[in-house]
Design a protein around this motif. Structure first.
Motif, short mmCIF file in Angstrom:
data_model
loop_
_atom_site.label_atom_id
_atom_site.label_comp_id
_atom_site.label_asym_id
_atom_site.label_seq_id
_atom_site.Cartn_x
_atom_site.Cartn_y
_atom_site.Cartn_z
N THR A 1 26.48 -6.82 5.68
CA THR A 1 26.19 -5.39 5.50
C THR A 1 25.73 -5.10 4.07
N ASP A 2 26.38 -5.73 3.10
CA ASP A 2 25.99 -5.53 1.70
C ASP A 2 24.58 -6.05 1.45
N VAL B 1 22.10 -3.54 3.01
CA VAL B 1 22.00 -2.32 2.20
C VAL B 1 21.22 -2.58 0.92
N ASP B 2 21.41 -3.74 0.31
CA ASP B 2 20.63 -4.10 -0.88
C ASP B 2 19.14 -4.17 -0.55
N TYR C 1 17.69 -2.29 1.65
CA TYR C 1 17.26 -0.90 1.72
C TYR C 1 16.88 -0.37 0.33
N VAL D 1 18.29 3.40 8.00
CA VAL D 1 19.28 3.67 6.96
C VAL D 1 20.31 4.71 7.38
N LEU E 1 29.74 2.29 8.50
CA LEU E 1 30.31 1.83 7.23
C LEU E 1 31.51 2.68 6.82
N ALA F 1 29.88 -0.78 -0.37
CA ALA F 1 28.62 -0.86 0.37
C ALA F 1 28.22 0.52 0.90
N HIS G 1 26.52 2.47 -1.84
CA HIS G 1 25.13 2.03 -2.02
C HIS G 1 24.24 2.59 -0.91
N LEU G 2 24.78 2.60 0.30
CA LEU G 2 24.00 3.14 1.42
C LEU G 2 23.75 4.64 1.23
N ALA H 1 20.84 5.02 -1.01
CA ALA H 1 19.58 4.73 -0.32
C ALA H 1 19.20 5.88 0.60
N THR H 2 20.19 6.46 1.29
CA THR H 2 19.91 7.58 2.19
C THR H 2 19.39 8.79 1.42
#
Length: 364
Positions: A185-186, A189-190, A192, A238, A245, A267, A270-271, A274-275
């Motif tokens: 998952t990490d 997300v990276d 993204y 995303v 999560l 994580a 971070h998401l 990105a969102t």
């Protein structure tokens, strides 16, 4: 701007070329056409590769460690044996075989089924109305007490480098299948964040084109719309991952220890970033598209004003010429020696005065 953008793209391409080759590619795998790898991990250390049934038998006999089975685009027949061996739920199996699933987290007894959407930025020299900017794929992850099964769909998002990186940190791998789920998952997300950074450069280039000196005349609205479509595809990958999560970070789930929930919380942060970036890009593109349409409309209005101004200027000589072109014998100054130069002079002066008036008002 163009030179900086080209430099960034060159750095990304160099990074791609320097990545290690995934030696567990299906074409070189002795385990089958869809099984990329099957490895036993005990105390965080990798053991010898073996068949799935041998691997799970060894783990359950010893009472420690776990099995990590990786598959790439398996068919129903190829996945049936793995599903039966590990006791996977039929609904989860169906979702794993058929791609294009929405990101989600499902619990079937003691097994967690997680769906992730991968994303990759597609390099291009120049954005066009048909350019592919974002490519997406799928990763499905089954996690149980002593196994991890990853099912990947798409031509990118190989987990080989991720597996190699995890094997250099035995302490993390020793935490079990949940540690592998977090690492995946990490990693997603990276990706993204990397894609949003690259898309931002395309948006900056389009914004520069719209607000450049030509005032949007040469900017194709199709490029902006295509970028919005590609951004929508990224948004579909995303945004839905936020809830899964959040559950992994906050809700007690089978195999997810309290210390690992802290990693999932990171994580999730971070998401969220990105969102926010994707949502802000969407709003920015809406503004750029509206500005482009407004500029094109203004340019068309300016053209119409210029045409109207020249029509008004030419109307005066047209009227005078039309008047003296009538076939009447008794008209003033017809036989006067200076009649012709006077008529031409009047037309020239009238056109000049009207032209100056339009110039003063900004029509010409």
């Amino acid at each position: 701007m163009s030179m900086i953008s080209n430099l960034r793209k060159a750095v990304r391409l160099t990074h791609i070329r320097q990545r290690r080759v995934d030696l567990s590619h299906p074409a070189r795998s002795p385990l089958g056409s869809s099984v990329v790898n099957c490895v036993v991990y005990m105390d965080g250390l990798r053991q010898d590769d073996c068949a799935a049934y041998e691997a799970i038998a060894r783990v359950r006999k010893s009472g420690r460690g776990f099995v990590w089975v990786g598959l790439h685009e398996p068919t129903e027949a190829e996945f049936a044996g793995v599903a039966e061996l590990f006791g996977l739920h039929p609904l989860a199996v169906e979702d794993a075989v058929h791609a294009q699933q929405r990101p989600k987290l499902e619990q079937y007894g003691d097994t967690l089924f997680t769906v992730l959407k991968t994303a990759r930025y597609v390099e291009h020299d120049r954005l066009t109305a048909t350019s592919e900017v974002v490519e997406t794929g799928d990763i499905m992850v089954f996690t149980g007490a002593d196994f991890v099964i990853t099912v990947r769909h798409g031509g990118h998002g190989s987990l080989g480098p991720l597996r190699e990186g995890l094997e250099t940190v035995p302490d993390q791998l020793s935490k079990g299948p949940a540690a592998v789920l977090h690492a995946i998952t990490d990693h997603v997300v990276d990706q993204y964040l990397a894609v949003t950074s690259a898309v931002h450069e395309d948006i900056e280039q389009v914004e520069t084109d719209v607000f450049s000196d030509h005032r949007g005349r040469g900017t194709d609205a199709g490029r902006i719309y295509q970028l919005k479509r590609e951004l929508l595809e990224l948004k579909r990958a995303v945004a839905p991952l936020g809830r899964p999560l959040e559950r992994l970070a906050e809700v007690p789930l089978p195999g997810i220890e309290a210390d690992l929930r802290t990693y999932f919380r990171d994580a999730a942060d971070h998401l969220a970033r990105a969102t926010e970036q994707v949502n802000s890009f969407d709003e920015l593109l809406n503004s750029i598209l509206q500005a482009n349409i407004a500029q094109v409309t203004m340019a068309q209005n300016e053209d119409m004003r210029k045409i109207s101004a020249w029509v008004a200027i030419l109307a005066v000589p047209t009227m005078i010429c039309g008047l003296y072109g009538m076939n009447f014998d008794h008209m003033p100054e017809l036989r006067w020696t200076y009649g012709y130069p006077l008529a031409v002079g009047v037309m020239a002066v009238a056109c000049f005065v009207i032209h100056r008036g339009f110039r003063r008002n900004g029509w010409l």
